[in-house]
Design a protein around this motif. Structure first.
Motif, PDB file in Angstrom:
ATOM      1  N   ARG A   4      55.230  55.290  17.735  1.00  0.00           N
ATOM      2  CA  ARG A   4      55.297  56.475  18.261  1.00  0.00           C
ATOM      3  C   ARG A   4      56.580  57.119  17.396  1.00  0.00           C
ATOM      4  O   ARG A   4      57.677  56.507  17.220  1.00  0.00           O
ATOM      5  CB  ARG A   4      55.480  56.392  19.739  1.00  0.00           C
ATOM      6  CG  ARG A   4      54.498  56.071  20.425  1.00  0.00           C
ATOM      7  CD  ARG A   4      54.445  56.200  22.058  1.00  0.00           C
ATOM      8  NE  ARG A   4      53.454  55.627  22.616  1.00  0.00           N
ATOM      9  CZ  ARG A   4      53.019  54.734  23.548  1.00  0.00           C
ATOM     10  NH1 ARG A   4      54.310  53.883  23.685  1.00  0.00           N
ATOM     11  NH2 ARG A   4      52.207  54.311  24.070  1.00  0.00           N
ATOM     12  N   ALA A  34      59.513  62.231  19.758  1.00  0.00           N
ATOM     13  CA  ALA A  34      59.053  63.023  20.921  1.00  0.00           C
ATOM     14  C   ALA A  34      58.000  62.205  21.676  1.00  0.00           C
ATOM     15  O   ALA A  34      58.047  62.391  22.939  1.00  0.00           O
ATOM     16  CB  ALA A  34      58.628  64.225  20.322  1.00  0.00           C
ATOM     17  N   GLU A  35      56.949  61.365  20.879  1.00  0.00           N
ATOM     18  CA  GLU A  35      55.979  60.757  21.725  1.00  0.00           C
ATOM     19  C   GLU A  35      56.638  59.750  22.354  1.00  0.00           C
ATOM     20  O   GLU A  35      56.043  59.568  23.680  1.00  0.00           O
ATOM     21  CB  GLU A  35      54.892  60.258  20.443  1.00  0.00           C
ATOM     22  CG  GLU A  35      54.206  61.111  19.836  1.00  0.00           C
ATOM     23  CD  GLU A  35      53.696  60.643  18.656  1.00  0.00           C
ATOM     24  OE1 GLU A  35      52.613  61.315  18.315  1.00  0.00           O
ATOM     25  OE2 GLU A  35      53.996  59.611  18.177  1.00  0.00           O
ATOM     26  N   GLN A  67      58.084  61.165  25.810  1.00  0.00           N
ATOM     27  CA  GLN A  67      57.083  61.447  26.536  1.00  0.00           C
ATOM     28  C   GLN A  67      56.375  60.381  27.357  1.00  0.00           C
ATOM     29  O   GLN A  67      55.970  60.188  28.539  1.00  0.00           O
ATOM     30  CB  GLN A  67      56.022  62.242  25.901  1.00  0.00           C
ATOM     31  CG  GLN A  67      54.690  62.658  26.703  1.00  0.00           C
ATOM     32  CD  GLN A  67      55.123  63.592  27.975  1.00  0.00           C
ATOM     33  OE1 GLN A  67      56.132  64.276  27.794  1.00  0.00           O
ATOM     34  NE2 GLN A  67      54.178  63.483  29.114  1.00  0.00           N
ATOM     35  N   THR A 117      58.767  59.051  30.167  1.00  0.00           N
ATOM     36  CA  THR A 117      58.640  59.940  31.160  1.00  0.00           C
ATOM     37  C   THR A 117      57.260  59.406  31.854  1.00  0.00           C
ATOM     38  O   THR A 117      57.277  59.333  33.217  1.00  0.00           O
ATOM     39  CB  THR A 117      58.431  61.198  30.866  1.00  0.00           C
ATOM     40  OG1 THR A 117      59.627  61.570  29.845  1.00  0.00           O
ATOM     41  CG2 THR A 117      58.290  62.317  31.987  1.00  0.00           C
ATOM     42  N   GLU A 118      56.103  59.419  31.365  1.00  0.00           N
ATOM     43  CA  GLU A 118      54.878  58.946  32.000  1.00  0.00           C
ATOM     44  C   GLU A 118      55.132  57.711  32.602  1.00  0.00           C
ATOM     45  O   GLU A 118      54.614  57.356  33.674  1.00  0.00           O
ATOM     46  CB  GLU A 118      53.627  58.904  31.206  1.00  0.00           C
ATOM     47  CG  GLU A 118      53.517  60.586  30.568  1.00  0.00           C
ATOM     48  CD  GLU A 118      52.491  60.349  29.255  1.00  0.00           C
ATOM     49  OE1 GLU A 118      51.850  59.195  29.081  1.00  0.00           O
ATOM     50  OE2 GLU A 118      52.155  61.588  28.685  1.00  0.00           O
ATOM     51  N   GLY A 171      48.438  60.537  32.108  1.00  0.00           N
ATOM     52  CA  GLY A 171      49.080  60.992  30.819  1.00  0.00           C
ATOM     53  C   GLY A 171      48.564  60.823  29.652  1.00  0.00           C
ATOM     54  O   GLY A 171      47.429  60.358  29.507  1.00  0.00           O
ATOM     55  N   GLN A 172      49.294  61.498  28.717  1.00  0.00           N
ATOM     56  CA  GLN A 172      48.819  61.325  27.242  1.00  0.00           C
ATOM     57  C   GLN A 172      49.002  59.867  26.836  1.00  0.00           C
ATOM     58  O   GLN A 172      48.005  59.696  25.941  1.00  0.00           O
ATOM     59  CB  GLN A 172      49.833  62.255  26.388  1.00  0.00           C
ATOM     60  CG  GLN A 172      49.314  62.383  24.922  1.00  0.00           C
ATOM     61  CD  GLN A 172      50.082  63.212  23.933  1.00  0.00           C
ATOM     62  OE1 GLN A 172      50.814  64.081  24.486  1.00  0.00           O
ATOM     63  NE2 GLN A 172      49.671  63.274  22.520  1.00  0.00           N
ATOM     64  N   TYR A 173      50.022  58.998  27.150  1.00  0.00           N
ATOM     65  CA  TYR A 173      50.161  57.905  26.436  1.00  0.00           C
ATOM     66  C   TYR A 173      49.935  56.660  27.723  1.00  0.00           C
ATOM     67  O   TYR A 173      49.777  55.581  27.358  1.00  0.00           O
ATOM     68  CB  TYR A 173      51.657  57.708  25.915  1.00  0.00           C
ATOM     69  CG  TYR A 173      51.785  58.591  25.027  1.00  0.00           C
ATOM     70  CD1 TYR A 173      51.396  58.433  23.564  1.00  0.00           C
ATOM     71  CD2 TYR A 173      52.572  59.873  25.235  1.00  0.00           C
ATOM     72  CE1 TYR A 173      51.541  59.624  22.629  1.00  0.00           C
ATOM     73  CE2 TYR A 173      52.758  60.705  24.245  1.00  0.00           C
ATOM     74  CZ  TYR A 173      52.209  60.488  22.917  1.00  0.00           C
ATOM     75  OH  TYR A 173      52.605  61.258  21.943  1.00  0.00           O
ATOM     76  N   ARG A 185      67.114  64.591  24.284  1.00  0.00           N
ATOM     77  CA  ARG A 185      65.735  64.900  24.860  1.00  0.00           C
ATOM     78  C   ARG A 185      65.656  63.620  26.121  1.00  0.00           C
ATOM     79  O   ARG A 185      65.449  63.702  27.066  1.00  0.00           O
ATOM     80  CB  ARG A 185      64.634  64.498  24.197  1.00  0.00           C
ATOM     81  CG  ARG A 185      63.175  64.828  24.685  1.00  0.00           C
ATOM     82  CD  ARG A 185      62.019  64.604  23.616  1.00  0.00           C
ATOM     83  NE  ARG A 185      61.940  65.897  22.810  1.00  0.00           N
ATOM     84  CZ  ARG A 185      62.182  65.694  21.534  1.00  0.00           C
ATOM     85  NH1 ARG A 185      62.775  64.744  20.805  1.00  0.00           N
ATOM     86  NH2 ARG A 185      62.019  66.874  20.681  1.00  0.00           N
ATOM     87  N   VAL A 235      66.008  63.557  30.336  1.00  0.00           N
ATOM     88  CA  VAL A 235      64.870  62.727  31.033  1.00  0.00           C
ATOM     89  C   VAL A 235      65.975  61.830  32.077  1.00  0.00           C
ATOM     90  O   VAL A 235      65.318  61.729  33.241  1.00  0.00           O
ATOM     91  CB  VAL A 235      64.013  61.663  30.273  1.00  0.00           C
ATOM     92  CG1 VAL A 235      63.417  60.869  31.323  1.00  0.00           C
ATOM     93  CG2 VAL A 235      63.020  62.475  29.402  1.00  0.00           C
TER      94      VAL A 235
END
Length: 515
Positions: free
Chosen positions: A120, A123-124, A127, A130-131, A151-153, A179, A183
């Motif tokens: 990843r 940024a990925e 995220q 976070t998920e 989530g996306q991941y 970033r 979080v």
């Protein structure tokens, strides 16, 4: 920045070397034996020379009885969050609430991909973290219904939550970039950077980013505990953790009082370094922080203070300090000294004016004594558990032997040397013990100081009596009455002594402390 008021935690950061598994576990046991609070282990599942972190933490937890354990930090790309949540909760239940969860977004992506993990971009990975936090918290929330995180991941649907951990496990993030710091402020329970990657000079700006993110999310910034992985050297350097133990202690206390850090985790695999940290740095940090917090509290005015009986207590009250009175309760019929023969300190000049830093030095003795009083309550509780059959005599003895009152040599007054240094808000007068300094400052205090030294010998003997009674109880369980009698005698002696010492010395400590 500010002090967020969290209790202080101290621990170790151990390398999980696979060729030396017994030594790794022994270092964890040493961490507990010397009185530290936390054992952490780095997590690099792609490193063939390392033991698996979660397996190792389970063995460490089974080999100890008190310290908390945590990955520092768990490699999230190779540990699915729903599985990680259940692993952490299970170990927390098995240990009675001794697990915390350090999390990292991931690094060394080639190695992660080689192990089958997803590669990843920065940024990925943020995220995905976070998920993952949402997944972990949902799995722990047994009252929250079926887990669904789309989530996306990380996609989790239809999973039944549970088990719930034994306590609210803290999620501590290893974060450095803006970033990730955001979080941390919005979602985490703690921030866990390392000094080689986040120097003390960098911490204020990073801290501010966390605080801003927390406030924007409607959270109190104090909800995020600040912990710090540290390493250093002993010597004469002026840099961060590059000098003697007293310098380490001042620098760490400053981080607590000025930047809100409350956890310090020593990165070392050297047993002697761990012992020195526990014996020479940790107690002084606790003292300096206690004094600093007392100094910033709003002091009571002398007119509002209750004035205990006696000239020394009246002098302390005039200085703006209230010694803890002796309530006169005695649990044992045995007497280890004649309290009526105790000398008193000469009265000070009634025209003296005491500045806040001086009052803090006198109050500091009371604060340290309150820690001993708390330990005494723990001793009585442990003996009560032994009497009730919920704890073994050996377990109680092991716990008592880690306490400050047991580790310090009362016969030499070393408790006062190590714990009761005359301090201002941020600095200690190095290598000078309280009693000899006061004797030099005011010869009229000599009779009181001599008497206190004699009582230190007596307290040492009473502690030895408690220990002998516990040893005898291991082979003869019907001798619990002897243990309880010894603890009653310890209670009478220690509480009486602490009140006497405060009554006679808090005012001289304030008077002779630097203003």
């Amino acid at each position: 920045m500010t002090d967020y008021g969290h209790d202080l935690l101290f621990g170790t950061f151990i390398t999980p070397i696979a060729e030396q598994p017994d030594r790794v576990v022994a270092l964890a046991q040493l961490t507990e034996d010397v009185g530290l609070d936390l054992v952490t282990v780095q997590d690099h599942p792609y490193q063939a020379r390392f033991l698996d972190t979660w397996t190792l933490l389970s063995v460490i937890a089974a080999s100890t009885s008190r310290v908390r354990v945590s990955p520092n930090v768990a490699n999230l790309p190779l540990r699915p969050p729903a599985v990680l949540a259940r692993s952490a909760a299970s170990l927390d239940l098995l240990t009675g609430g001794r697990v915390e969860l350090g999390l990292g977004a991931g690094a060394f992506w080639d190695a992660i991909a080689a192990m089958g993990g997803a590669r990843r971009r920065p940024a990925e990975s943020v995220q995905a973290l976070t998920e993952a936090i949402a997944v972990i918290r949902a799995v722990w929330n047994v009252d929250g219904g079926t887990v669904k995180v789309d989530g996306q991941y990380h996609r989790v649907r239809g999973v039944h939550p549970g088990p719930a951990p034994a306590h609210d496990i803290g999620i501590w993030l290893g974060a450095y970039k803006k970033r990730m710091l955001g979080v941390t402020g919005r979602l985490a329970d703690g921030w866990l950077p390392s000094s080689p990657y986040a120097s003390p000079e960098q911490l204020p700006a990073m801290n501010a980013t966390i605080d801003t993110a927390a406030a924007e999310a409607g959270r109190d910034p104090a909800a995020v505990r600040r912990l710090y992985n540290i390493s250093g050297t002993s010597g004469r350097g002026d840099g961060f953790l590059a000098g003697p133990p007293a310098q380490w202690a001042e620098q760490l206390a400053e981080l607590t009082l000025r930047q809100g850090f409350s956890g310090y985790i020593l990165s070392s695999d050297d047993p002697d370094t761990i012992r020195r940290f526990a014996a020479d740095v940790v107690p002084v940090v606790r003292d300096l922080v206690s004094t600093g917090r007392s100094a910033t509290a709003t002091p009571a005015t002398p007119a509002a203070l209750a004035t205990p009986a006696g000239p020394a207590a009246s002098a302390a009250a005039a200085a703006g300090i209230t010694p803890t009175p002796d309530d006169g309760v005695r649990r044992s019929s045995e007497r280890v000294w004649d309290e009526s023969a105790r000398p008193s300190a000469p009265p000070p000049d009634p025209s003296l004016i005491y500045r806040p830093a001086q009052r803090a030095a006198g109050q500091h003795l009371i604060d340290v004594h309150d820690h001993l009083r708390s330990e005494l309550r723990t001793v009585r509780d442990l003996v009560g558990q032994v009497a009730a059959g919920t704890m073994s005599a050996g377990g109680a003895r092991a716990h008592i032997n880690t306490m400050a009152m047991r580790q310090n040599n009362w016969t030499l007054g070393a408790y006062c040397e190590s714990y009761c240094r005359v301090v201002t808000t941020h600095h200690t007068i190095e290598d000078i013990s309280m009693l000899p300094q006061l004797r030099r400052a005011d010869p009229g205090l000599a009779p009181v100081i001599d008497r206190l030294s004699e009582e230190h010998h007596v307290i040492h003997d009473v502690l030895e009596r408690v220990d002998r009674a516990l040893v005898a109880l291991v082979s003869e369980p019907d001798r619990i009455g002897e243990v309880q009698a010894a603890v009653d005698l310890l209670t009478d002696a220690l509480l009486s002594h602490l009140s006497y010492e405060e009554r006679e010395l808090v005012e001289p400590l304030a008077r002779f402390s630097p203003a």
